[in-house]
Design an enzyme around this catalytic site. Structure first.
Site, PDB file in Angstrom:
ATOM      1  N   ARG A 245     -36.940 -13.034 -41.708  1.00  0.00           N
ATOM      2  CA  ARG A 245     -37.656 -12.233 -40.664  1.00  0.00           C
ATOM      3  C   ARG A 245     -39.074 -12.523 -40.552  1.00  0.00           C
ATOM      4  NH1 ARG A 245     -35.421  -5.990 -40.995  1.00  0.00           N
ATOM      5  NH2 ARG A 245     -36.429  -6.148 -38.708  1.00  0.00           N
TER       6      ARG A 245
ATOM      7  N   CYS B 259     -35.021  -3.659 -43.479  1.00  0.00           N
ATOM      8  CA  CYS B 259     -33.853  -4.286 -43.804  1.00  0.00           C
ATOM      9  C   CYS B 259     -33.776  -5.647 -44.144  1.00  0.00           C
ATOM     10  CB  CYS B 259     -32.800  -3.630 -42.619  1.00  0.00           C
ATOM     11  SG  CYS B 259     -32.511  -1.980 -42.331  1.00  0.00           S
TER      12      CYS B 259
ATOM     13  N   LYS C 125     -35.432   6.053 -32.526  1.00  0.00           N
ATOM     14  CA  LYS C 125     -36.132   5.679 -33.462  1.00  0.00           C
ATOM     15  C   LYS C 125     -37.089   4.538 -33.136  1.00  0.00           C
ATOM     16  CE  LYS C 125     -34.156   2.513 -36.908  1.00  0.00           C
ATOM     17  NZ  LYS C 125     -35.084   1.595 -37.409  1.00  0.00           N
ATOM     18  N   ASN C 126     -36.454   3.226 -32.654  1.00  0.00           N
ATOM     19  CA  ASN C 126     -37.166   2.223 -32.424  1.00  0.00           C
ATOM     20  C   ASN C 126     -38.306   2.275 -31.482  1.00  0.00           C
ATOM     21  OD1 ASN C 126     -35.924   1.039 -34.453  1.00  0.00           O
ATOM     22  ND2 ASN C 126     -34.388  -0.145 -33.282  1.00  0.00           N
TER      23      ASN C 126
ATOM     24  N   ASP D 146     -27.722  -4.001 -33.386  1.00  0.00           N
ATOM     25  CA  ASP D 146     -27.759  -2.862 -34.340  1.00  0.00           C
ATOM     26  C   ASP D 146     -26.374  -2.067 -34.244  1.00  0.00           C
ATOM     27  OD1 ASP D 146     -30.222  -3.609 -35.046  1.00  0.00           O
ATOM     28  OD2 ASP D 146     -31.429  -1.977 -33.554  1.00  0.00           O
TER      29      ASP D 146
HETATM   30  C1  EPZ Z   1     -36.075  -4.786 -34.008  1.00  0.00           C
HETATM   31  O1  EPZ Z   1     -36.514  -5.331 -34.996  1.00  0.00           O
HETATM   32  C2  EPZ Z   1     -35.478  -3.620 -34.485  1.00  0.00           C
HETATM   33  N1  EPZ Z   1     -36.344  -2.601 -35.361  1.00  0.00           N
HETATM   34  C3  EPZ Z   1     -34.130  -3.866 -35.244  1.00  0.00           C
HETATM   35  O2  EPZ Z   1     -33.361  -2.530 -35.376  1.00  0.00           O
HETATM   36  C4  EPZ Z   1     -33.280  -4.733 -34.197  1.00  0.00           C
HETATM   37  O3  EPZ Z   1     -32.384  -5.182 -34.901  1.00  0.00           O
HETATM   38  C5  EPZ Z   1     -34.177  -5.871 -33.553  1.00  0.00           C
HETATM   39  O4  EPZ Z   1     -35.468  -5.375 -32.926  1.00  0.00           O
HETATM   40  C6  EPZ Z   1     -33.379  -6.559 -32.661  1.00  0.00           C
HETATM   41  O5  EPZ Z   1     -32.918  -5.768 -31.499  1.00  0.00           O
HETATM   42  C7  EPZ Z   1     -37.456  -1.972 -34.635  1.00  0.00           C
HETATM   43  O6  EPZ Z   1     -37.580  -1.882 -33.672  1.00  0.00           O
HETATM   44  C8  EPZ Z   1     -38.126  -1.351 -35.621  1.00  0.00           C
HETATM   45  P1  EPZ Z   1     -36.959  -8.958 -33.310  1.00  0.00           P
HETATM   46  P2  EPZ Z   1     -37.544  -6.672 -34.826  1.00  0.00           P
HETATM   47  O7  EPZ Z   1     -38.541  -9.314 -33.549  1.00  0.00           O
HETATM   48  O8  EPZ Z   1     -38.715  -6.326 -33.813  1.00  0.00           O
HETATM   49  C9  EPZ Z   1     -36.875 -13.858 -34.549  1.00  0.00           C
HETATM   50  C10 EPZ Z   1     -32.470  -1.067 -36.903  1.00  0.00           C
HETATM   51  O9  EPZ Z   1     -31.761  -0.941 -37.310  1.00  0.00           O
HETATM   52  N2  EPZ Z   1     -38.185 -13.779 -34.526  1.00  0.00           N
HETATM   53  O10 EPZ Z   1     -36.479  -8.710 -32.007  1.00  0.00           O
HETATM   54  O11 EPZ Z   1     -38.020  -6.858 -36.152  1.00  0.00           O
HETATM   55  C11 EPZ Z   1     -36.182 -12.831 -35.708  1.00  0.00           C
HETATM   56  O12 EPZ Z   1     -35.804 -13.599 -36.847  1.00  0.00           O
HETATM   57  C12 EPZ Z   1     -33.527  -2.201 -36.733  1.00  0.00           C
HETATM   58  O13 EPZ Z   1     -32.972   0.080 -36.219  1.00  0.00           O
HETATM   59  C13 EPZ Z   1     -38.866 -14.751 -34.623  1.00  0.00           C
HETATM   60  O14 EPZ Z   1     -38.331 -16.042 -34.796  1.00  0.00           O
HETATM   61  O15 EPZ Z   1     -36.540  -7.864 -34.266  1.00  0.00           O
HETATM   62  C14 EPZ Z   1     -34.661 -12.445 -35.055  1.00  0.00           C
HETATM   63  O16 EPZ Z   1     -33.904 -13.670 -35.328  1.00  0.00           O
HETATM   64  C15 EPZ Z   1     -32.960  -3.356 -37.831  1.00  0.00           C
HETATM   65  N3  EPZ Z   1     -40.121 -14.622 -34.951  1.00  0.00           N
HETATM   66  C16 EPZ Z   1     -34.984 -12.339 -33.523  1.00  0.00           C
HETATM   67  O17 EPZ Z   1     -36.272 -13.073 -33.348  1.00  0.00           O
HETATM   68  C17 EPZ Z   1     -40.960 -13.591 -34.881  1.00  0.00           C
HETATM   69  O18 EPZ Z   1     -42.135 -13.556 -34.843  1.00  0.00           O
HETATM   70  C18 EPZ Z   1     -35.268 -10.770 -33.192  1.00  0.00           C
HETATM   71  O19 EPZ Z   1     -36.146 -10.194 -33.790  1.00  0.00           O
HETATM   72  C19 EPZ Z   1     -40.376 -12.214 -34.507  1.00  0.00           C
HETATM   73  C20 EPZ Z   1     -38.763 -12.610 -34.503  1.00  0.00           C
END
Ligand code: EPZ
Length: 418
Positions: free
Chosen positions: A122, A117, A22-23, A305
């Site tokens: 976020r 979610c 998916k991701n 996840d």
């Molecule tokens: C991806 O989300 C996945 N979604 C999420 O899976 C997954 O939980 C997450 O990565 C972590 O592995 C998709 O790929 C569509 P991040 P994403 O940016 O990209 C902080 C599922 O269940 N952050 O890696 O949105 C953020 O707050 C979903 O399939 C910043 O501070 O996650 C978090 O604490 C849910 N600033 C951490 O980084 C930013 O600009 C990781 O977030 C971006 C993120």
């Protein structure tokens, strides 16, 4: 409204085949906006998030055709819009990939702040930092992100936090930027590598994906081609945990065992047997589950996840386990549902302390988000009596044929309309 009715107690046995990731696919489909020719994408999972992102592309003017259930063809040559309003993007978080892809295509994008979610805050500051480094002016106005530039130029970008979304988004925007863009402290998840491989298959020059440093040499254009999406690491991990929880014996096929190492290691620590093959893993259990401590981290750490599913497993393991959520601020909301099934869990901020119990007991619960929904299904499979799960829209977003796959393994689970 639909509900899942699960009568617990059946051991899962047999074989299950994992679908496409998916991701990865929710980034690869928008990435097709950068391609001038036709992209044929194989191993596309049949899930709601894919339908939603395909619909977004179609609304922008792309032609998307299903060749069969898991193969699509995308032709973005006629796309002439760079705006994605709230109505279009609110259904999923990954719609933020339209920003990078539209920027790469038109040097301009107007995309509403995405939904998805709810795990607390976020932010997308790292996405914006990356775009700005490439010369893009980014402004927020009435919930819409306006991004534009005369010309994208390569830059060296250090990510302050390891972010999957920001790494992919900057990669998308930089693919056609003049010069060599370097992303430091990049995320290393399997889906990052898959998106890079897709872009390279279409004619991009991306190196180092899967390491901390990704180098993107801008190319003039991306032509079409065929690409097959990798297997879903999280779906595979979900079935591994379900097999372990039920005390059964399951061969999980079409996986990349390397992507599952953190899960395999944790299951073995919990007294579960795991055997790796070239493209499959067998998970079985004969003895009692034992406690373990888990900390979720970016890849190659234990994936956030799979935190809800592993908490379910630990809730029926002997002893006291501690789970620390290392990625999201607020990802234990589902624990209240699990407690209603008898689990003994105390949450303090990002830490859950779990006292293992003999058995969960079935009751009505809801899927609070995608992976929490999968966790409730696992809980239902091992609980005494019947578990009723509502809010299935979350589960349908990310698992292809979830119940059918479980039924084939011997689960007593059915979907009913109420
Ligand atoms: C991806 O989300 C996945 N979604 C999420 O899976 C997954 O939980 C997450 O990565 C972590 O592995 C998709 O790929 C569509 P991040 P994403 O940016 O990209 C902080 C599922 O269940 N952050 O890696 O949105 C953020 O707050 C979903 O399939 C910043 O501070 O996650 C978090 O604490 C849910 N600033 C951490 O980084 C930013 O600009 C990781 O977030 C971006 C993120």
């Amino acid at each position: 409204m639909e509900k899942l009715l699960i009568t617990g107690g059946n051991k899962l046995t047999g074989e299950v085949t994992i679908s496409g990731a998916k991701n990865a696919v929710v980034a690869i489909i928008p990435a097709a906006l950068l391609v001038e020719g036709v992209c044929r994408i194989e191993n596309v999972p049949d899930i709601k998030d894919v339908t939603v992102i395909i619909d977004m592309l179609a609304q922008l003017g792309a032609r998307v055709e299903y060749i069969n259930k898991n193969t699509i063809e995308i032709d973005c040559s006629k796309v002439d819009r760079y705006t994605a309003p709230y109505e279009m993007v609110k259904k999923m978080r990954a719609s933020y990939y339209l920003l990078g892809a539209l920027l790469g295509r038109f040097n301009k994008a107007e995309v509403a702040f995405p939904g998805g979610c709810d795990f607390g805050v976020r932010p997308i500051d790292q996405h914006i930092k990356g775009f700005e480094a490439l010369g893009v002016k980014v402004e927020m106005d009435h919930g819409i992100i306006h991004a534009s530039t005369g010309k994208l130029t390569a830059a060296q970008i250090y990510m302050d936090v390891v972010s999957v979304g920001a790494t992919i988004n900057v990669m998308l925007a930089a693919v056609k930027a003049e010069g060599v863009t370097i992303i430091e402290n990049a995320a290393k998840e399997p889906h990052i590598v898959d998106v890079a491989n897709f872009l390279n298959a279409m004619g991009a020059n991306v190196k180092g994906a899967g390491t901390d440093v990704i180098k993107i040499k801008g190319v003039k254009k991306l032509t079409g081609g065929t690409y097959s999406v990798i297997p879903d690491q999280i779906e595979a991990g979900t079935f591994m945990i379900a097999a372990a929880a039920s005390g059964g014996d399951v061969l999980i096929k079409n996986v990349i065992p390397k992507h599952l190492e953190s899960i395999t290691a944790k299951l073995i620590e919990m007294n579960v047997s795991v055997e790796e093959y070239d493209d499959a893993v067998r998970v079985w259990r004969t003895g009692k589950l034992t406690k373990a401590n888990v900390k979720t981290l970016p890849y190659p750490g234990f994936p956030t996840d799979l935190q809800p599913p592993i908490v379910v497993l630990l809730s029926i393991a002997e002893g006291t386990s501690i789970v620390t959520e290392g990625v999201w601020d607020s990802r234990f909301q589902y624990v209240d549902e699990l407690k209603r099934m008898g689990a003994n869990i105390k949450v303090e901020g990002r830490i859950a302390i779990i006292e293992g119990i003999q058995r969960l007991s079935g009751c009505p619960v809801k899927a609070t988000d995608l992976r929490a929904g999968a966790a409730m299904v696992i809980a239902g499979l091992v609980a005494d009596g019947t578990t009723e799960i509502c809010d299935l829209k979350h589960i349908d977003r990310g698992y292809e044929n979830f119940e059918a796959k479980l039924v084939k393994l011997g689960a007593n689970i059915k979907r009913v309309k109420v």
